[in-house]
Design a protein around this motif. Structure first.
Motif, PDB file in Angstrom:
ATOM      1  N   MET A  10       0.822  -1.208   0.000  1.00 40.07           N
ATOM      2  CA  MET A  10       0.000   0.000   0.000  1.00 40.07           C
ATOM      3  C   MET A  10       0.854   1.254   0.000  1.00 40.07           C
ATOM      4  O   MET A  10       0.507   2.267  -0.624  1.00 40.07           O
ATOM      5  CB  MET A  10      -0.959  -0.024   1.192  1.00 40.07           C
ATOM      6  N   ARG A  48     -10.950   1.431   5.298  1.00 39.13           N
ATOM      7  CA  ARG A  48      -9.866   1.759   6.224  1.00 39.13           C
ATOM      8  C   ARG A  48      -8.695   2.478   5.561  1.00 39.13           C
ATOM      9  O   ARG A  48      -7.966   3.209   6.227  1.00 39.13           O
ATOM     10  CB  ARG A  48      -9.348   0.476   6.900  1.00 39.13           C
ATOM     11  N   GLU A  49      -8.501   2.257   4.273  1.00 35.89           N
ATOM     12  CA  GLU A  49      -7.311   2.792   3.609  1.00 35.89           C
ATOM     13  C   GLU A  49      -7.635   3.876   2.582  1.00 35.89           C
ATOM     14  O   GLU A  49      -6.726   4.442   1.975  1.00 35.89           O
ATOM     15  CB  GLU A  49      -6.528   1.659   2.926  1.00 35.89           C
ATOM     16  N   THR A  83      -0.244  -5.871   8.931  1.00 33.34           N
ATOM     17  CA  THR A  83      -1.390  -5.295   8.226  1.00 33.34           C
ATOM     18  C   THR A  83      -2.190  -6.375   7.515  1.00 33.34           C
ATOM     19  O   THR A  83      -3.426  -6.382   7.559  1.00 33.34           O
ATOM     20  CB  THR A  83      -0.918  -4.234   7.213  1.00 33.34           C
TER      21      THR A  83
END
Length: 278
Positions: free
Chosen positions: A63, A121-122, A93
């Motif tokens: 990410m 969440r991201e 993660t």
């Protein structure tokens, strides 16, 4: 679909990720490819697209690499062989995303879990493959020049019923039917292995049919059923009469080439709807 300036293609195996990356580029989108290690082939993209190899279990690093390119919009494409826990080596993660249910979920359940985390969440936006490959999504009807024979029509209906019955279990997308008999159901091995297995199980009489459909509740943002030229060659080698896929919810990779090969092999190729079974 929101306006996309830069797209991250998370690439597994096969030709689909490259076809998607090329289609998005033609739409004026800046494409970056993130190849899943031990799944996709970075050489297929290098020199054509900015390419980085990422590890499935290394979610935090992956990410960060995507964000470093200013990318918020991503799409998953290509086959992914589910790794064992030892192969996965999940970081903190990845463990948080997947939780304890990793190996108790089917593919669609697992993908939904990953997508939900990425979006909620991201703050990534995960898009459907079909949003970029509209020409590869078949409309209802015959795709080649060959009509399904009468016995195949009945086998298609039988295949629909079986896949619908299995859908709540999140098992697979394909089944091979010969004269009403189930020669094989796709599980974790994939369509290629299914066809190879069924080649050894076929019986005398009318040739079998491959029916490949999406699950009724399946997300279209990671795993639409797909066939391509290789599928045609595998179906021919297995002695099949033809292939039925789902209209508007499947992909024909290298569409023109796939249809041409089906015609040359004497295989019917048809896109159907589930309503056809009623």
């Amino acid at each position: 679909m929101p306006q996309i300036e830069r797209l991250g293609v998370i690439a597994g195996s096969g030709d689909l990720p490259l076809e998607l990356a090329e289609a998005a580029t033609r739409q004026g989108i800046d494409v970056h490819v993130f190849v899943l290690r031990d799944q996709g082939d970075p050489a297929a993209y290098e020199g054509r697209f900015p390419t980085v190899t990422i590890r499935i279990g290394g979610a935090a690093e992956a990410m960060a690499l995507v964000r470093a390119q200013g990318i918020r919009d991503i799409v998953f494409a290509g086959g992914v062989r589910r790794p064992s826990l030892k192969e996965l080596m999940p970081d903190a993660t990845a463990t948080k995303i997947l939780g304890r249910g990793l190996f108790r979920q089917g593919d669609d359940g697992l993908l939904r879990t990953v997508i939900r985390h990425l979006e909620e969440r991201e703050d990534f936006r995960v898009h459907s493959i079909g949003a970029f490959l509209t020409e590869q999504k078949p409309s209802e009807g015959r795709l080649g020049s060959i009509d399904p024979p009468g016995h195949a029509q009945a086998d298609i209906q039988r295949g629909i019923a079986i896949l619908d019955a299995l859908a709540p279990q999140d098992v697979g997308q394909a089944v091979v039917i010969q004269d009403g008999l189930v020669l094989g159901i796709e599980a974790i091995e994939g369509t290629e292995a299914l066809l190879a297995r069924c080649a050894t199980l076929r019986r005398d009489g009318p040739a079998a049919t491959l029916v490949k459909l999406s699950k009724p509740m399946q997300t279209d943002r990671a795993d639409l059923p797909a066939i391509g030229p290789d599928t045609i060659e595998q179906a021919k080698a297995a002695g099949l009469a033809g292939i039925a896929v789902e209209a508007d919810r499947s992909l024909i990779i290298s569409r023109d080439e796939t249809i041409r090969r089906a015609d040359e092999a004497g295989l019917f190729l048809i896109a159907i709807r589930r309503d056809d079974s009623e």
